[in-house]
Design an enzyme around this catalytic site. Structure first.
Site, mmCIF file in Angstrom:
data_model
loop_
_atom_site.group_PDB
_atom_site.id
_atom_site.type_symbol
_atom_site.label_atom_id
_atom_site.label_comp_id
_atom_site.label_asym_id
_atom_site.label_seq_id
_atom_site.Cartn_x
_atom_site.Cartn_y
_atom_site.Cartn_z
ATOM 1 N N GLU A 133 -12.720 -1.048 17.828
ATOM 2 C CA GLU A 133 -13.657 -0.665 16.773
ATOM 3 C C GLU A 133 -14.992 -1.373 16.971
ATOM 4 O O GLU A 133 -15.019 -2.597 17.127
ATOM 5 C CB GLU A 133 -13.073 -1.010 15.406
ATOM 6 C CG GLU A 133 -11.822 -0.190 15.094
ATOM 7 C CD GLU A 133 -11.234 -0.470 13.712
ATOM 8 O OE1 GLU A 133 -11.711 -1.415 13.034
ATOM 9 O OE2 GLU A 133 -10.307 0.236 13.314
ATOM 10 N N ASP A 179 11.373 2.767 6.184
ATOM 11 C CA ASP A 179 11.041 1.338 6.095
ATOM 12 C C ASP A 179 12.348 0.568 6.172
ATOM 13 O O ASP A 179 13.152 0.611 5.239
ATOM 14 C CB ASP A 179 10.322 1.029 4.778
ATOM 15 C CG ASP A 179 9.805 -0.400 4.720
ATOM 16 O OD1 ASP A 179 10.416 -1.297 5.358
ATOM 17 O OD2 ASP A 179 8.791 -0.645 4.035
ATOM 18 N N HIS A 184 -13.255 2.696 9.324
ATOM 19 C CA HIS A 184 -12.446 1.636 8.713
ATOM 20 C C HIS A 184 -12.888 1.375 7.269
ATOM 21 O O HIS A 184 -13.255 0.264 6.887
ATOM 22 C CB HIS A 184 -12.532 0.344 9.536
ATOM 23 C CG HIS A 184 -11.321 -0.526 9.385
ATOM 24 N ND1 HIS A 184 -10.791 -1.264 10.409
ATOM 25 C CD2 HIS A 184 -10.515 -0.770 8.321
ATOM 26 C CE1 HIS A 184 -9.725 -1.938 9.987
ATOM 27 N NE2 HIS A 184 -9.549 -1.649 8.713
ATOM 28 N N LEU A 185 -12.816 2.429 6.467
ATOM 29 C CA LEU A 185 -13.272 2.371 5.071
ATOM 30 C C LEU A 185 -12.139 2.153 4.074
ATOM 31 O O LEU A 185 -12.378 2.176 2.870
ATOM 32 C CB LEU A 185 -13.998 3.674 4.713
ATOM 33 C CG LEU A 185 -15.266 4.016 5.495
ATOM 34 C CD1 LEU A 185 -15.841 5.328 4.991
ATOM 35 C CD2 LEU A 185 -16.291 2.902 5.377
ATOM 36 N N GLY A 186 -10.916 1.947 4.566
ATOM 37 C CA GLY A 186 -9.767 1.875 3.666
ATOM 38 C C GLY A 186 -9.934 0.918 2.507
ATOM 39 O O GLY A 186 -9.522 1.200 1.380
ATOM 40 N N ALA A 187 -10.550 -0.228 2.754
ATOM 41 C CA ALA A 187 -10.725 -1.231 1.695
ATOM 42 C C ALA A 187 -12.154 -1.290 1.187
ATOM 43 O O ALA A 187 -12.507 -2.195 0.445
ATOM 44 C CB ALA A 187 -10.312 -2.606 2.216
ATOM 45 N N ASP A 190 -8.714 6.334 10.096
ATOM 46 C CA ASP A 190 -9.669 5.358 9.568
ATOM 47 C C ASP A 190 -9.767 4.145 10.478
ATOM 48 O O ASP A 190 -10.641 3.302 10.294
ATOM 49 C CB ASP A 190 -9.245 4.920 8.160
ATOM 50 C CG ASP A 190 -10.258 4.010 7.481
ATOM 51 O OD1 ASP A 190 -11.461 4.346 7.526
ATOM 52 O OD2 ASP A 190 -9.858 2.968 6.927
ATOM 53 N N ILE A 245 0.830 -1.204 0.000
ATOM 54 C CA ILE A 245 0.000 0.000 0.000
ATOM 55 C C ILE A 245 0.865 1.254 0.000
ATOM 56 O O ILE A 245 0.596 2.212 -0.724
ATOM 57 C CB ILE A 245 -0.948 -0.004 1.212
ATOM 58 C CG1 ILE A 245 -1.924 -1.181 1.106
ATOM 59 C CG2 ILE A 245 -1.714 1.307 1.316
ATOM 60 C CD1 ILE A 245 -2.783 -1.399 2.332
ATOM 61 N N ARG A 282 -3.778 0.229 10.853
ATOM 62 C CA ARG A 282 -4.376 -0.522 11.943
ATOM 63 C C ARG A 282 -4.369 0.343 13.200
ATOM 64 O O ARG A 282 -3.412 1.064 13.470
ATOM 65 C CB ARG A 282 -3.596 -1.830 12.226
ATOM 66 C CG ARG A 282 -3.951 -2.988 11.315
ATOM 67 C CD ARG A 282 -5.344 -3.513 11.622
ATOM 68 N NE ARG A 282 -5.714 -4.663 10.830
ATOM 69 C CZ ARG A 282 -6.285 -4.620 9.625
ATOM 70 N NH1 ARG A 282 -6.520 -3.452 9.065
ATOM 71 N NH2 ARG A 282 -6.617 -5.709 8.996
#
Length: 366
Positions: free
Chosen positions: A269, A179, A288-291, A264, A160, A240
């Site tokens: 939750e 990273d 939690h609309l990411g997907a 998000d 992502i 997350r």
């Protein structure tokens, strides 16, 4: 997916969660019997799992060690999505159950949602909309920030994060990335600058989180990191809940060190009704609309169905989190050795006096 053994393949699957109709059809086309079951808690799942060879879940289904222990026939767990913090992977590994996810299916959707949160905060879109719906015209109050030439810090350049990088660059932003697994060559291909976490926090105008939730990443953005930030930092978490320390974020918002946040995800939750971050005037949040796009739901549904089909019928392993990926061609070669290993282990287990503490393997040849 719970798979029962009534078909010509002797396989039955059970599906928990949304978009199950798509997965149902994909699997039934190859003769796998499928049960679609919704609304089960972990105790309910534990009560029925014994008859199934495979299980597909979304984020709300908790596959605990007790569930796995009750799964006499279970061979594979498929997560329709990316995050697997709802699956006890060590317990699955100990029981010989393969765990797979679908990391590609909602990458673009999740990345777009993060970008949408960034743009919304930079231009105060949700707050300005709410103001106008109250009949107000507060043009001066909602002066925004131009994103061109701004520096976003991307925490995690995986599936992502890389899409976030490309879209941020498309807006003319100068991206820096933290990273530890990103190589110099990969960073060069992405045309980004690799930096340490502290440097990212001190240089970034925006920090957006795109790492899985693990012991190492839980709370990775906390009080110490926010102290290093530029005053007015924008924080985005569409990964997350818990990767960003919620208490520390609230304190940083109150002090002004963090200027705004787009969330998000939350530790719990749905969050409590009086959650301080949800009610904060400088926070915008989504459930939690990411997907949650039609395209992403179809993509992950089809992908997880194909993964379970190929594993159960052909032995092919893709996107596994606890065993190496094995193609059908490789499985044809190593498969007999796996069966031999199982038989040798069973034989030794019956011969051994007491508990086996260590296993030594000797082999010869290719």
């Amino acid at each position: 997916i719970c798979v029962r053994r009534k078909t010509e393949y002797g396989i039955s699957l059970g599906l928990l969660g949304s978009e199950m109709g798509i997965r149902d059809r994909c699997l039934k086309q190859v003769g796998i019997e499928v049960d679609v079951i919704t609304g089960l808690d972990k105790d309910g799942l534990r009560g029925i799992i014994g008859g199934y060879d495979g299980l597909v879940v979304r984020s709300s289904s908790k596959v605990t060690s007790k569930v796995i222990a009750a799964a006499d026939s279970l061979k594979v767990i498929g997560r329709a999505g990316i995050g697997v913090d709802n699956i006890d992977i060590p317990a699955a590994t100990k029981s010989g159950v393969v765990v797979v996810n679908t990391p590609e299916g909602n990458n673009i959707t999740a990345a777009e949602h993060a970008i949408a949160l960034i743009v919304s905060l930079a231009r105060h879109i949700p707050q300005a909309t709410a103001s106008m719906k109250k009949g107000l015209w507060e043009k001066k109050k909602f002066q925004g920030m131009e994103l061109y030439n701004r520096t976003p810090g991307v925490l995690g350049a995986g599936n992502i994060g890389r899409f976030v990088v490309s879209r941020a660059k498309g807006l003319g932003m100068k991206v820096i990335v933290h990273d530890p697994y990103l190589t110099a060559a990969a960073a060069a291909r992405l045309e980004v600058e690799r930096v340490e976490l502290d440097e990212m926090m001190s240089r970034a105008d925006i920090v957006t989180v795109h790492v899985p939730k693990t012991k190492e990443t839980t709370g990775i953005l906390g009080r110490e990191q926010f102290k290093l930030a530029k005053p007015g930092l924008i924080v985005i978490n569409a990964a997350r809940g818990g990767i960003v320390d919620e208490e520390a974020l609230f304190e940083a918002l109150e002090s002004g060190q963090v200027g705004a946040a787009g969330l998000d995800v939350f530790v719990t939750e749905p969050p409590a009704e009086n959650h301080p971050l949800v009610g904060h005037p400088n926070v915008i949040c989504t459930p939690h609309l990411g997907a949650s796009t039609e395209q992403a739901q179809i993509n992950v549904a089809v992908a997880v169905a194909e993964q379970l089909r190929d594993f159960l019928l052909e032995g092919e392993v893709r996107n596994s989190l606890n065993v190496p990926t094995v193609s059908p061609e490789q499985m044809a070669v190593v498969g007999p050795y796996i069966h031999l290993g199982e038989k040798l282990g069973s034989f030794q287990g019956q011969l051994a006096q007491g508990r086996i503490d260590t296993v030594q393997v000797e082999y010869l040849g290719d």
